[in-house]
Design a protein around this motif. Structure first.
Motif, mmCIF file in Angstrom:
data_model
loop_
_atom_site.group_PDB
_atom_site.id
_atom_site.type_symbol
_atom_site.label_atom_id
_atom_site.label_comp_id
_atom_site.label_asym_id
_atom_site.label_seq_id
_atom_site.Cartn_x
_atom_site.Cartn_y
_atom_site.Cartn_z
ATOM 1 N N ALA A 37 -32.403 26.114 -32.227
ATOM 2 C CA ALA A 37 -32.253 25.617 -30.852
ATOM 3 C C ALA A 37 -33.751 25.709 -30.746
ATOM 4 O O ALA A 37 -34.254 24.277 -29.755
ATOM 5 C CB ALA A 37 -31.563 26.419 -30.004
ATOM 6 N N ALA A 38 -34.709 26.210 -31.399
ATOM 7 C CA ALA A 38 -36.413 25.881 -30.752
ATOM 8 C C ALA A 38 -36.766 24.393 -31.354
ATOM 9 O O ALA A 38 -37.882 23.644 -31.140
ATOM 10 C CB ALA A 38 -37.220 26.822 -31.060
ATOM 11 N N LEU A 39 -36.262 23.967 -32.473
ATOM 12 C CA LEU A 39 -36.215 22.576 -33.330
ATOM 13 C C LEU A 39 -35.803 21.326 -32.254
ATOM 14 O O LEU A 39 -36.930 20.162 -32.111
ATOM 15 C CB LEU A 39 -35.387 22.181 -34.007
ATOM 16 N N SER A 40 -34.535 21.815 -31.478
ATOM 17 C CA SER A 40 -34.354 20.606 -30.831
ATOM 18 C C SER A 40 -35.225 20.665 -29.976
ATOM 19 O O SER A 40 -35.889 19.283 -29.086
ATOM 20 C CB SER A 40 -32.937 20.732 -30.168
ATOM 21 N N TYR A 41 -35.862 21.161 -28.758
ATOM 22 C CA TYR A 41 -36.599 21.465 -28.004
ATOM 23 C C TYR A 41 -38.220 20.796 -28.719
ATOM 24 O O TYR A 41 -38.859 19.826 -28.380
ATOM 25 C CB TYR A 41 -37.614 22.970 -27.477
ATOM 26 N N TRP A 42 -38.753 20.976 -29.867
ATOM 27 C CA TRP A 42 -39.632 20.718 -30.578
ATOM 28 C C TRP A 42 -40.202 18.874 -30.599
ATOM 29 O O TRP A 42 -40.321 18.159 -30.870
ATOM 30 C CB TRP A 42 -40.412 21.262 -31.791
ATOM 31 N N GLN A 43 -38.618 18.646 -30.935
ATOM 32 C CA GLN A 43 -38.169 17.546 -31.653
ATOM 33 C C GLN A 43 -37.877 16.283 -29.936
ATOM 34 O O GLN A 43 -39.338 15.265 -30.547
ATOM 35 C CB GLN A 43 -36.755 17.293 -32.088
ATOM 36 N N GLY B 211 -45.591 11.495 -29.059
ATOM 37 C CA GLY B 211 -46.006 10.469 -29.465
ATOM 38 C C GLY B 211 -46.085 11.537 -31.066
ATOM 39 O O GLY B 211 -47.334 10.860 -31.381
ATOM 40 N N VAL B 212 -46.225 12.311 -31.297
ATOM 41 C CA VAL B 212 -46.129 13.305 -32.777
ATOM 42 C C VAL B 212 -45.054 12.612 -33.645
ATOM 43 O O VAL B 212 -44.378 12.290 -33.512
ATOM 44 C CB VAL B 212 -46.030 14.132 -32.883
ATOM 45 N N GLU B 213 -46.002 11.925 -34.961
ATOM 46 C CA GLU B 213 -45.601 11.608 -36.436
ATOM 47 C C GLU B 213 -44.302 12.522 -36.408
ATOM 48 O O GLU B 213 -45.328 14.113 -36.599
ATOM 49 C CB GLU B 213 -46.111 11.282 -37.269
ATOM 50 N N ILE C 93 -38.606 20.825 -39.387
ATOM 51 C CA ILE C 93 -39.259 19.378 -38.874
ATOM 52 C C ILE C 93 -40.043 18.539 -39.937
ATOM 53 O O ILE C 93 -41.459 20.331 -39.522
ATOM 54 C CB ILE C 93 -38.941 18.974 -36.928
ATOM 55 N N HIS C 94 -40.385 18.589 -40.716
ATOM 56 C CA HIS C 94 -41.528 17.989 -40.839
ATOM 57 C C HIS C 94 -42.571 16.746 -39.709
ATOM 58 O O HIS C 94 -42.105 16.069 -39.734
ATOM 59 C CB HIS C 94 -41.206 17.238 -42.465
ATOM 60 N N PHE C 95 -44.050 17.621 -39.864
ATOM 61 C CA PHE C 95 -44.303 16.575 -39.335
ATOM 62 C C PHE C 95 -45.943 16.288 -39.439
ATOM 63 O O PHE C 95 -46.406 17.612 -40.593
ATOM 64 C CB PHE C 95 -44.464 16.599 -37.174
ATOM 65 N N ARG C 96 -46.675 15.686 -38.681
ATOM 66 C CA ARG C 96 -47.992 15.331 -39.218
ATOM 67 C C ARG C 96 -48.588 15.472 -37.756
ATOM 68 O O ARG C 96 -48.181 14.708 -36.617
ATOM 69 C CB ARG C 96 -48.638 13.894 -39.867
ATOM 70 N N ASP C 97 -50.296 15.820 -37.983
ATOM 71 C CA ASP C 97 -50.939 16.132 -36.708
ATOM 72 C C ASP C 97 -51.506 14.461 -36.628
ATOM 73 O O ASP C 97 -50.408 13.548 -37.515
ATOM 74 C CB ASP C 97 -51.910 17.587 -36.861
ATOM 75 N N PRO C 98 -52.411 14.909 -35.478
ATOM 76 C CA PRO C 98 -53.431 12.944 -35.432
ATOM 77 C C PRO C 98 -54.116 12.838 -36.845
ATOM 78 O O PRO C 98 -54.635 11.809 -37.246
ATOM 79 C CB PRO C 98 -54.483 13.090 -34.354
ATOM 80 N N GLU C 99 -55.029 13.855 -37.871
ATOM 81 C CA GLU C 99 -55.139 13.243 -38.519
ATOM 82 C C GLU C 99 -54.690 14.481 -40.499
ATOM 83 O O GLU C 99 -54.815 14.306 -41.369
ATOM 84 C CB GLU C 99 -56.280 13.941 -38.911
#
Length: 324
Positions: free
Chosen positions: A88-94, A101-103, A116-122
């Motif tokens: 359920a936490a993943l739905s919150y984070w999505q 605006g997080v990739e 969830i695979h994601f990127r920081d600004p760098e």
């Protein structure tokens, strides 16, 4: 002697101020220590973690202002995971990622776990991994003053992913020298590539795994901002760390010997594919020189740098980390 799990992961940022904003304001992690790179005191070393910086929850960053672009490849730590309590936490984070605006690549499955695979600004390669079905090393606790949901907050480090061309020497170090065993595998997300191998140690689970990816289609990684410098593994204390030093010497593996980082004791070595490993003690911890309520709010220096404080502070760009 048994490796207890992941201790911390240290990565590279080119901008401490923007890094601090993302990891505290967006990810809701706590800055538990604002200090300097002990090998180059002109730049920051920032530690983000759970409420008190428990071992296994620290994602740290060396600031290298001139760091160039990372060109991903082999002989690298190619992914860092952060644990969240459940699916359920993943739905919150999505939703939070969309709003900020997080990739990211949405919720997917990695083996038997949701991620969830994601990127920081760098372009740091990050993954949120659900503890829904996890058993093993306990997680930490989100900070009560987190900018993100405490119920769904980040609770520590999950598996680190290594990418190599020839897995055999890395597997040998993990299983014959260290105390990992292969406990599973899961399909690669890259078509035509081998399954990713899962190695576990100690109590196991998300906080004690290395995931090994084999790639024959990539050059050697050229690290820069957004790359990982090293992964550290947990050992109980300094006495056990000394035994690991002796074990490495007996195996004729070059290593740093014992290094005093004040907040923990360390030892560094490279496995045959060139990836930097650290062994680090669980203590004494980040409250050694700061009150728990005010961790990370001021520049903390180990005693052996305190006489140089004026000189060190003069070289650093101001970074306001005071809490309201």
């Amino acid at each position: 002697m048994e490796i207890k799990g992941i201790h911390h992961v240290s990565a590279i940022t080119a901008n401490a101020k923007e890094n601090y904003h993302f990891y505290t304001e967006v990810l809701g992690m706590r800055l538990v220590k604002k200090t300097v790179n002990q090998d180059d005191t002109s730049v920051y070393h920032l530690f983000y973690a759970d409420e008190v910086g428990n071992p296994g929850t620290d994602l740290t960053f060396f600031e290298i202002p001139n760091a160039g672009t990372t060109y991903p490849g082999i002989s690298s730590i190619s992914g860092t995971s952060l644990r969240v309590p459940n699916d359920a936490a993943l739905s919150y984070w999505q939703e939070r990622f969309d709003n900020n605006g997080v990739e990211h690549h949405g919720i997917s499955t990695q083996g038997d776990r949701k991620v969830i695979h994601f990127r920081d600004p760098e372009k740091q390669r990050l993954t949120l991994i659900s503890d829904e079905n996890n058993q093993g090393v306990p997680s930490g606790k989100p900070w009560a003053k987190s900018r993100a949901s405490i119920e769904h907050g980040i609770t520590g480090l999950g598996p680190s992913k290594l990418t190599v061309q020839n897995p055999d020497p890395t597997v040998k170090v993990l299983t014959d020298l260290l105390t990992f065993t292969q406990t599973g595998s899961y399909p690669s997300s890259i078509e035509g590539q081998e399954d990713i191998l899962v190695f576990s140690t100690g109590e196991g689970g998300n906080g004690a795994e290395i995931h090994l990816e084999v790639r024959n289609d990539l050059p050697r990684e050229r690290p820069g901002r957004g790359s990982v410098h090293h992964v550290a593994f947990r050992v109980e204390n300094k006495e056990e760390l000394a035994e690991w030093r002796d074990r490495l010497r007996q195996a004729r593996i070059p290593n740093s010997g014992l290094v005093d980082r004040f907040y923990f004791q360390s030892l560094y070595f490279r496995e045959p594919n060139g990836i930097l490993f650290e062994l680090a003690t669980d203590g004494p911890g980040f409250a050694t020189d700061e009150d728990v309520e005010h961790l990370g709010e001021s520049l903390a220096l180990p005693p052996f740098f305190e006489e140089q404080r004026t000189e060190i502070e003069a070289k650093l760009k101001p970074l306001d980390t005071k809490q309201p």
